[in-house]
Enzyme design. Structure first.
Site, mmCIF file in Angstrom:
data_model
loop_
_atom_site.group_PDB
_atom_site.id
_atom_site.type_symbol
_atom_site.label_atom_id
_atom_site.label_comp_id
_atom_site.label_asym_id
_atom_site.label_seq_id
_atom_site.Cartn_x
_atom_site.Cartn_y
_atom_site.Cartn_z
ATOM 1 N N LYS A 61 130.987 43.407 45.035
ATOM 2 C CA LYS A 61 131.415 43.549 46.430
ATOM 3 C C LYS A 61 132.237 42.373 46.967
ATOM 4 O O LYS A 61 133.152 42.580 47.756
ATOM 5 C CB LYS A 61 130.189 43.711 47.331
ATOM 6 C CG LYS A 61 129.579 45.084 47.304
ATOM 7 C CD LYS A 61 128.458 45.134 48.317
ATOM 8 C CE LYS A 61 127.989 46.543 48.506
ATOM 9 N NZ LYS A 61 127.030 46.669 49.603
ATOM 10 N N ASP A 82 129.193 49.304 55.273
ATOM 11 C CA ASP A 82 127.743 49.008 55.318
ATOM 12 C C ASP A 82 127.283 48.738 56.756
ATOM 13 O O ASP A 82 126.370 49.395 57.260
ATOM 14 C CB ASP A 82 127.412 47.786 54.457
ATOM 15 C CG ASP A 82 127.494 48.088 52.973
ATOM 16 O OD1 ASP A 82 127.211 49.228 52.582
ATOM 17 O OD2 ASP A 82 127.837 47.168 52.200
#
Ligand code: ATR
Length: 288
Positions: free
Chosen positions: A74, A110
């Site tokens: 990520k 997210d």
């Protein structure tokens, strides 16, 4: 065609990370593609640390339409993409990539997933104070997104306070409309902060299956009944932290909505369509 929907035109999407065997994302996205009759499939590609550049080259070569990114890639992927959204740049983490005419553009859904879950439940966060427990990757994405989207104050408590300070410094430097503060993971201090807060979010891993009988708050008196309490954990569906909060009268939310809305936002980036949320909840959790 009946059972085999894959044909010459079918577009490829997926997930890169390692390990991926337990990911719910393939089931979530493929169910949504089928339900809406979209000509796409979603596969999990286990790509180990160190092979990210090769993995991205493969994504480009195969003209993958879009993909999710999870650990351990990520953060590192941010430098390797052709473009990154403004909020993902500040979060320094990407969980969604769209192939836009050969250019790989990164986004982070997210924190946005949590923000959308709050909005869908009618919980106000704009101009409000939010207290966050934990300072890992999830806490960083949530704190920065909430600040970016208009929360007036972010207070972050963490066992390792330096990690909270780093996130808070980013908020104070890059998001002038929000004020951040890092505090010790101390219940008296947290209780004081909760007096004028609107939302409390557990972003620590305490309360998951391996620590199911634990809570990041040990004294029920620390909670304030007027504060909306969120736990981003979804297994178990109700953590000890949530049960304690409910004992004093707090309204609570578990991590399922955040999980589904972060998926919905990725789905929307790739397809321009909304995920059929209630159907997906049924498929994944048989809650309805
Ligand atoms: P994620 O990617 O899900 O955010 P993470 O980055 O590993 O996971 O973060 C885990 C968080 O839970 C951290 O804030 C961690 O605190 P430290 O930064 O001090 O490690 C917190 N955490 C995990 N176990 C904990 C424990 N037993 N007590 C207090 N905090 C804990």
């Amino acid at each position: 065609m009946e059972n085999n929907f894959i044909q010459g035109t079918t577009g490829l999407t997926g997930l890169i990370g390692y390990p991926l065997k337990h990911s719910l994302s393939p089931s979530m996205h493929n169910s949504a593609f089928r339900k809406l009759g979209l000509d796409l499939v979603y596969l999990a590609f286990e790509i180990e640390d160190g092979s990210l550049q090769d993995g991205l080259n493969a994504m480009r070569t195969l003209n993958v339409k879009g993909f999710n990114v999870t650990m351990p890639h990520k953060q590192k992927i941010v430098q390797l993409l052709d473009g990154v959204s403004d909020d993902a740049k500040i979060i320094e983490s990407v969980n969604t990539v769209k192939n836009e005419n050969g250019k790989l553009i990164g986004y982070n859904t997210d924190g946005k997933g949590l923000v959308k879950a709050l909005e869908e439940s009618g919980i106000a966060y704009k101009g409000k104070k939010v207290v966050i427990l934990g300072a890992g990757g999830a806490a960083r994405a949530i704190a920065i997104q909430l600040a970016f989207d208009g929360a007036a104050q972010i207070v972050m408590a963490n066992r390792t306070i330096i990690k909270a300070k780093m996130i808070i410094n980013t908020i104070n430097e890059k998001i002038p409309t929000s004020k951040g503060k890092a505090i010790e993971m101390d219940e008296e201090i947290i209780k004081e902060e909760l007096k004028d807060a609107s939302i409390l979010i557990n972003c620590t891993s305490i309360g998951m299956k391996s620590t199911i009988d634990q809570s990041p708050i040990s004294n029920v008196d620390t909670f304030n009944k007027d504060v909306f309490v969120v736990d981003i954990i979804y297994d178990p569906l109700k953590t000890k932290f949530m049960s304690m909060a409910e004992e004093v009268g707090c309204k609570t939310m578990n991590g399922i909505d955040m999980l589904i809305y972060q998926g919905d936002l990725s789905f929307n980036i790739w397809t321009g369509e909304d995920m059929p949320i209630e159907y997906i909840k049924e498929v994944l959790f048989k809650t309805k």
